[in-house]
Enzyme design. Structure first.
Site, short mmCIF file in Angstrom:
data_model
loop_
_atom_site.label_atom_id
_atom_site.label_comp_id
_atom_site.label_asym_id
_atom_site.label_seq_id
_atom_site.Cartn_x
_atom_site.Cartn_y
_atom_site.Cartn_z
N GLU A 1 0.81 -1.30 -0.04
CA GLU A 1 0.15 0.06 0.11
C GLU A 1 1.00 1.14 -0.14
OE1 GLU A 1 -3.38 0.81 -0.28
OE2 GLU A 1 -3.00 2.55 0.09
N ASP B 1 2.05 -0.01 -4.76
CA ASP B 1 0.65 0.12 -5.73
C ASP B 1 0.54 1.52 -6.36
OD1 ASP B 1 -0.31 1.46 -3.26
OD2 ASP B 1 -2.12 0.23 -3.15
N HIS B 2 0.67 2.59 -5.54
CA HIS B 2 0.39 3.86 -6.05
C HIS B 2 1.10 4.71 -5.17
CE1 HIS B 2 -2.32 4.29 -2.69
NE2 HIS B 2 -3.02 3.41 -3.20
N HIS C 1 -1.45 2.76 4.99
CA HIS C 1 -2.68 3.58 4.24
C HIS C 1 -2.32 5.02 4.78
CE1 HIS C 1 -6.46 4.64 2.63
NE2 HIS C 1 -6.28 3.72 1.82
N THR D 1 -5.55 1.61 -5.54
CA THR D 1 -5.37 0.34 -5.03
C THR D 1 -5.86 -0.50 -6.16
OG1 THR D 1 -4.98 1.03 -2.97
CG2 THR D 1 -5.39 -1.48 -3.36
#
Ligand code: GP9
Length: 412
Positions: free
Chosen positions: A38, A253-254, A194, A80
């Protein structure tokens, strides 16, 4: 439709080059565990703060793995879920919204359905509500054998949105141990890092001055925590006898949504160049650990999330057939490629293009690599920018109009 079909015909020729290349099929029948981390950006890798390494476990793993320092996320508004879609199904996400939510019923060629043809047991693991991002439906349509979600995890170590990544990994390895004797393809999606990254003080181990008490400082602490969970995962896999017969893939992921690039200037102790300001938010780690630490080394080639499924097929020796509709190219192949970003930017390892908001190629910024200096004439990126636009258009048409299903019908 015709144009998209021809695009795939041309792409397959590049994809099929891997079949005569190094490592094709070298890991046939091995397990595959893909870990999507994440909001994990690359800039923390190999860096220290307050005299301590931020990611000691990943750094060590990188020394024993194939490492791609020029790997970029390709996500858009679906965050995500976009990373998952691009990685698992080798297509671009949408310009607006998430494919998982808007088009889960359409046909795609994703890792589970492709690997199942080779006898793999396929599972996906995420310790959160199964309906978030429409995962229940999408994973069913992707043909996973099982989706382990929040209700399959013991809530023994609460952290942030869910259980801690340490508990998540521990229980995920336990779940994998209960599967049948087939080789597995498993995807595990972490959550402890997160946004807004405010982990409890008890899990904050670093002295992140001068960022203490800021979201950036909290981000560094969170990535350090996830790194420690990765260290535990490796030990758990070893204890379970899985480490040396599993291909392990780690990627971010990002980005972390921290867009004030002055914090990165402060972190590096120098101002970022114009190109770095864009690239720092797109680069995420990409690590492929092969059994027995084989082929460890750095591959500088520019690669992206849509290349992951073809890369796995390369290692497992699964050819890209005329019936497969994948947009990526194996990261291990010599075939020429460029990485297309969802905003129309791209890099082919020689140039890096940042589009302008009006989408006119001539108004964008073109940088030369590896120097990162601005090209005097943006025309140097024009061909690449046009090709990037076309790739995105083809992908959008395929996703929105369910063209893979149509192509297959036409072939019947
Ligand atoms: C939650 C996780 C987070 O299930 O997928 O998604 P994000 O908010 O990062 O897109």
């Amino acid at each position: 439709e015709q144009q998209a079909s021809e695009w795939f015909d041309a792409r397959r020729k590049l994809q099929q080059q891997m079949e005569s290349e190094l490592m094709f099929g070298e890991y046939k029948g091995k397990n595959v565990l893909v870990v999507q981390m994440e909001a994990f950006q690359q800039f923390v890798i190999g860096q220290s703060i307050g005299g301590e390494e931020i990611t000691p476990n990943l750094n060590k793993l990188i020394g024993q793995s194939l490492y791609f320092p020029n790997f970029y996320h390709q996500t858009g508004q679906g965050h995500t879920s976009d990373a998952d879609f691009s990685t698992s199904c080798s297509m671009h996400p949408l310009p607006t919204g998430s494919v998982f939510i808007r088009f889960s019923n359409n046909e795609f060629d994703c890792a589970p359905s492709i690997l199942k043809t080779q006898g793999y047991d396929t599972t996906v693991h995420h310790a959160y509500d199964g309906s978030f991002w429409n995962r229940n439906n999408m994973y069913n349509d992707m043909e996973y054998d099982q989706f382990y979600n929040l209700k399959n995890y013991k809530f023994d170590d609460p952290l942030g949105w869910s259980i801690s990544d340490k508990s998540f990994f521990r229980q995920t390895v336990d779940q994998l141990k209960t599967r049948d004797s087939s080789p597995f393809y498993a995807m595990a999606i972490t959550l402890s890092s997160h946004h807004p990254f405010d982990l409890p003080l008890s899990t904050q181990e670093l002295n992140v001055a001068p960022f203490t008490g800021t979201i950036f400082g909290d981000y560094i602490q969170a990535t350090h925590y996830v790194d420690s969970a990765v260290g535990d995962l490796i030990e758990d896999l070893k204890a379970a006898g899985l480490y040396d017969n599993t291909i392990l893939v780690f990627y971010g992921d990002h980005d972390n949504y921290i867009y004030d690039t002055s914090v990165y200037d402060k972190f590096y102790g120098r101002p970022l160049t114009e190109m770095e300001k864009d690239a720092i938010l797109r680069k995420v780690p990409y690590i492929i650990h092969l059994p027995n630490d084989e082929h460890a080394g750095v591959i500088d080639k520019a690669v992206g999330q849509i290349d992951t499924l073809p890369t796995i097929m390369h290692l497992l020796g699964i050819p890209a057939t005329d019936n497969d509709y994948l947009m990526g190219i194996s990261a291990l192949s010599e075939a020429p490629k460029s990485v297309v970003f969802r905003n129309g930017g791209f890099t082919d390892g020689m140039h890096y293009f940042v589009p302008s908001s009006d989408g006119v190629a001539e108004h964008g910024a073109c940088y030369s690599l590896p120097s990162g200096e601005a090209e005097p004439d943006v025309a140097a990126c024009k061909m690449g920018a046009d090709a990037a636009k076309n790739d995105l258009l083809v992908s959008d048409r395929v996703v929105e109009h369910d063209l893979i299903a149509k192509f297959r019908k036409a072939k019947e």
